[in-house]
Design an enzyme around this catalytic site. Structure first.
Site, PDB file in Angstrom:
ATOM      1  N   TYR A 115       0.833  -1.205   0.000  1.00 42.05           N
ATOM      2  CA  TYR A 115       0.000   0.000   0.000  1.00 42.05           C
ATOM      3  C   TYR A 115       0.865   1.251   0.000  1.00 42.05           C
ATOM      4  O   TYR A 115       1.959   1.259   0.575  1.00 42.05           O
ATOM      5  CB  TYR A 115      -0.877   0.051   1.261  1.00 42.05           C
ATOM      6  CG  TYR A 115      -2.103  -0.822   1.202  1.00 42.05           C
ATOM      7  CD1 TYR A 115      -3.266  -0.364   0.601  1.00 42.05           C
ATOM      8  CD2 TYR A 115      -2.108  -2.095   1.775  1.00 42.05           C
ATOM      9  CE1 TYR A 115      -4.407  -1.149   0.567  1.00 42.05           C
ATOM     10  CE2 TYR A 115      -3.241  -2.886   1.747  1.00 42.05           C
ATOM     11  CZ  TYR A 115      -4.391  -2.410   1.140  1.00 42.05           C
ATOM     12  OH  TYR A 115      -5.515  -3.196   1.117  1.00 42.05           O
ATOM     13  N   TYR A 154      -0.736  -9.920   0.853  1.00 46.91           N
ATOM     14  CA  TYR A 154       0.328  -9.339   1.699  1.00 46.91           C
ATOM     15  C   TYR A 154       0.260  -9.894   3.114  1.00 46.91           C
ATOM     16  O   TYR A 154      -0.803 -10.278   3.585  1.00 46.91           O
ATOM     17  CB  TYR A 154       0.259  -7.811   1.701  1.00 46.91           C
ATOM     18  CG  TYR A 154      -1.052  -7.208   2.164  1.00 46.91           C
ATOM     19  CD1 TYR A 154      -1.332  -7.020   3.523  1.00 46.91           C
ATOM     20  CD2 TYR A 154      -2.010  -6.788   1.240  1.00 46.91           C
ATOM     21  CE1 TYR A 154      -2.518  -6.445   3.937  1.00 46.91           C
ATOM     22  CE2 TYR A 154      -3.205  -6.216   1.653  1.00 46.91           C
ATOM     23  CZ  TYR A 154      -3.452  -6.047   3.007  1.00 46.91           C
ATOM     24  OH  TYR A 154      -4.634  -5.490   3.406  1.00 46.91           O
ATOM     25  N   ARG A 164      -3.076 -11.651   4.001  1.00 44.43           N
ATOM     26  CA  ARG A 164      -4.360 -11.314   3.402  1.00 44.43           C
ATOM     27  C   ARG A 164      -4.412 -11.894   1.992  1.00 44.43           C
ATOM     28  O   ARG A 164      -3.460 -11.754   1.227  1.00 44.43           O
ATOM     29  CB  ARG A 164      -4.556  -9.788   3.292  1.00 44.43           C
ATOM     30  CG  ARG A 164      -4.601  -8.978   4.569  1.00 44.43           C
ATOM     31  CD  ARG A 164      -5.685  -9.363   5.551  1.00 44.43           C
ATOM     32  NE  ARG A 164      -6.967  -9.829   5.022  1.00 44.43           N
ATOM     33  CZ  ARG A 164      -7.950  -9.056   4.563  1.00 44.43           C
ATOM     34  NH1 ARG A 164      -7.833  -7.755   4.537  1.00 44.43           N
ATOM     35  NH2 ARG A 164      -9.086  -9.578   4.118  1.00 44.43           N
ATOM     36  N   HIS A 167      -7.320  -8.695  -2.385  1.00 42.97           N
ATOM     37  CA  HIS A 167      -8.650  -8.128  -2.128  1.00 42.97           C
ATOM     38  C   HIS A 167      -8.706  -6.666  -2.520  1.00 42.97           C
ATOM     39  O   HIS A 167      -7.681  -5.986  -2.575  1.00 42.97           O
ATOM     40  CB  HIS A 167      -9.027  -8.271  -0.647  1.00 42.97           C
ATOM     41  CG  HIS A 167      -8.106  -7.523   0.263  1.00 42.97           C
ATOM     42  ND1 HIS A 167      -6.904  -8.041   0.692  1.00 42.97           N
ATOM     43  CD2 HIS A 167      -8.175  -6.273   0.780  1.00 42.97           C
ATOM     44  CE1 HIS A 167      -6.281  -7.158   1.444  1.00 42.97           C
ATOM     45  NE2 HIS A 167      -7.014  -6.069   1.515  1.00 42.97           N
ATOM     46  N   HIS A 169     -10.859  -3.221  -1.288  1.00 41.52           N
ATOM     47  CA  HIS A 169     -11.780  -2.642  -0.305  1.00 41.52           C
ATOM     48  C   HIS A 169     -12.820  -1.794  -1.041  1.00 41.52           C
ATOM     49  O   HIS A 169     -12.467  -1.032  -1.947  1.00 41.52           O
ATOM     50  CB  HIS A 169     -11.035  -1.747   0.678  1.00 41.52           C
ATOM     51  CG  HIS A 169     -10.002  -2.453   1.496  1.00 41.52           C
ATOM     52  ND1 HIS A 169     -10.255  -2.928   2.765  1.00 41.52           N
ATOM     53  CD2 HIS A 169      -8.705  -2.754   1.242  1.00 41.52           C
ATOM     54  CE1 HIS A 169      -9.155  -3.490   3.250  1.00 41.52           C
ATOM     55  NE2 HIS A 169      -8.196  -3.401   2.345  1.00 41.52           N
TER      56      HIS A 169
HETATM   57 FE   LIG Z   1      -6.221  -4.370   2.532  1.00 41.26          FE
END
Ligand SMILES: [Fe+3]
Lengths: 249, 204
Positions: A115, A154, A164, A167, A169
């Site tokens: 991110y 990640y 995770r 995905h 959001h």
């Molecule tokens: Fe996330």
């Protein structure tokens, strides 16, 4: 702010939320929820005008590239790295009616699972051409589409080795503030979905499957981008036929 | 067998996660150039009618620490008691007031703040007036489904006393968790996710 198709305004209260379908606030497998979950019972109340109304966003809030995460942060002539995909679908309510004018905002990691955030510590590299956010508004049929790259999985600090699944959001505004929803979309066939403590806050397997977008081969654009289909369902409204006091008649 | 009702299930919620600010307030967290401005960062303009107020607060976890990665949204009526929404059919809201605000809690001290106007009263379902209030919605990492609550005003004692929602709170000492504190034109409204001061949250 208002920009709505011609349709009689709906003023009914929303169907009660099925709290067994949603994740509970306290889900100790997801450690952060332990101290961030209310412990007292929620105060239940049939929706008042403060919840059956909600903000509506017109297309004027959107920029040209808001629905294109491959290009909305990229330098001119460049594009984000990764598997090019289209994510599209419809926003419906529990009655199966399309929700037009719904604002969808989305955010995600880059193709490597990183991110763009100063608190992010994963060693996967930033992509200089990928910001990670986008938004769009559903059309009169409740339809939406956006272009992005497939996010990478990640690791995250929870258990010793929790990851995770890939995905995206989603944040969704329907027509009433009671419909406000934030959720995550997963990708069909990813074995990591079933290992994820955040996914597993949802008790019902069928509810989890509602978050898994299938590969939509029919809508794949040859030599360009594969398509994933993700429909979103918001709370439905009761008919106001027998509860029209708010209308004053 | 009876006929099928055919209702769909609501899409289940998932936590907003640690990076909700990337998605919903990208300019705030340094992702510049994608959107001109973060949505919901301004609710009023020079022409907005009503008494200007500031709302400030923090969101505390069960250990008493303020959340620095939360996002707070508010929704309220205008000064005359009308919502800027197509579902508002009692009258026209002030076109210079959005009624909706969004604010990330700060990375330094966890404070959120809104510049807005004091809302007018709006009716409950049976026609009785509710006390002036502002609807809050809170999401963050560790919150699996967004939390709804309301802020009421400390200087509206009589209206608060007859408010149908406040009247529904069984443990009367908890009513205070929904009433802000006033300091000049600023209302302080802290939200406690759990613990002895846990805010009354709503299933609404
Ligand atoms: Fe996330």
């Amino acid at each position: 702010m208002s920009e709505m198709p011609n349709r009689k305004p709906e003023t009914g209260a929303f169907f009660p939320r099925d709290r067994n379908w949603h994740p509970p606030a306290f889900a100790p497998g997801y450690k952060t929820s332990v101290l961030r979950s209310p412990q007292r019972a929620l105060l239940s109340l049939d929706g008042t005008i403060s919840e059956i109304t909600g903000p509506i966003f017109g297309h004027s809030v959107l920029g040209e590239l808001d629905n294109d995460l491959i290009h909305n942060f990229a330098k001119p002539g460049e594009s984000a790295i990764g598997e090019r995909i289209i994510v599209h679908g419809r926003v419906l309510d529990e009655r199966g009616r399309p929700v037009s004018g719904a604002l969808l905002e989305f955010w995600q990691a880059n193709a490597g699972g990183r991110y763009r955030h100063k608190k992010e510590s994963y060693l996967a590299p930033l992509d200089p051409n990928f910001g990670g956010c986008g938004r769009t508004i559903t059309d009169e049929n409740g339809y939406y589409a956006f272009r992005t790259i497939k996010p990478g999985p990640y690791p995250w600090p929870n258990g010793v080795n929790d990851w995770r699944p890939a995905h995206i959001h989603f944040s969704v505004f329907g027509h009433g503030f009671a419909q406000r929803l934030i959720t995550q979309m997963y990708f069909e066939g990813d074995p990591m979905i079933w290992k994820c403590p955040i996914v597993n806050t949802i008790p019902d397997r069928q509810a989890i499957e509602q978050l898994v977008a299938p590969l939509d081969w029919a809508n794949t654009i040859p030599m360009d981008a594969r398509a994933y289909r993700f429909d979103i369902v918001l709370r439905g409204r009761r008919s106001t036929l027998f509860e029209n006091r708010l209308e004053g008649n | 067998m009876a006929q099928e009702l055919g209702y769909l299930k609501e899409t289940p919620s998932q936590t907003a996660g640690p990076y909700v600010h990337i998605g919903l307030t990208p300019n705030f967290c340094g992702i510049a150039g994608v959107y001109d401005a973060d949505l919901g960062s301004s609710m009023v303009n020079d022409r907005t009618l009503g008494e200007r107020i500031t709302i400030k607060g923090r969101v505390f976890d069960g250990a008493g620490a303020p959340l620095k990665d939360a996002l707070v949204e508010i929704w309220q009526a205008d000064a005359a008691g009308f919502y800027n929404s197509p579902s508002e059919i009692r009258g026209a809201a002030d076109p210079s007031f959005t009624g909706w605000g969004r604010c990330p809690t700060s990375a330094e001290d966890g404070v959120f703040a809104f510049e807005t106007v004091k809302p007018g009263r709006v009716p409950f379902k049976d026609g009785r007036l509710m006390a002036p209030h502002i609807t809050f919605w809170i999401v963050a990492r560790g919150i699996n489904i967004g939390l709804h609550t309301r802020m009421y005003f400390p200087d509206e004692g009589a209206a608060n006393d007859e408010d149908p929602l406040l009247a529904r709170i069984e443990h009367r000492e908890r009513v205070a968790t929904l009433i802000a504190a006033r300091e000049g034109s600023t209302y302080l409204f802290d939200i406690h996710l759990q613990g002895p001061e846990e805010t009354v949250f709503l299933d609404i």
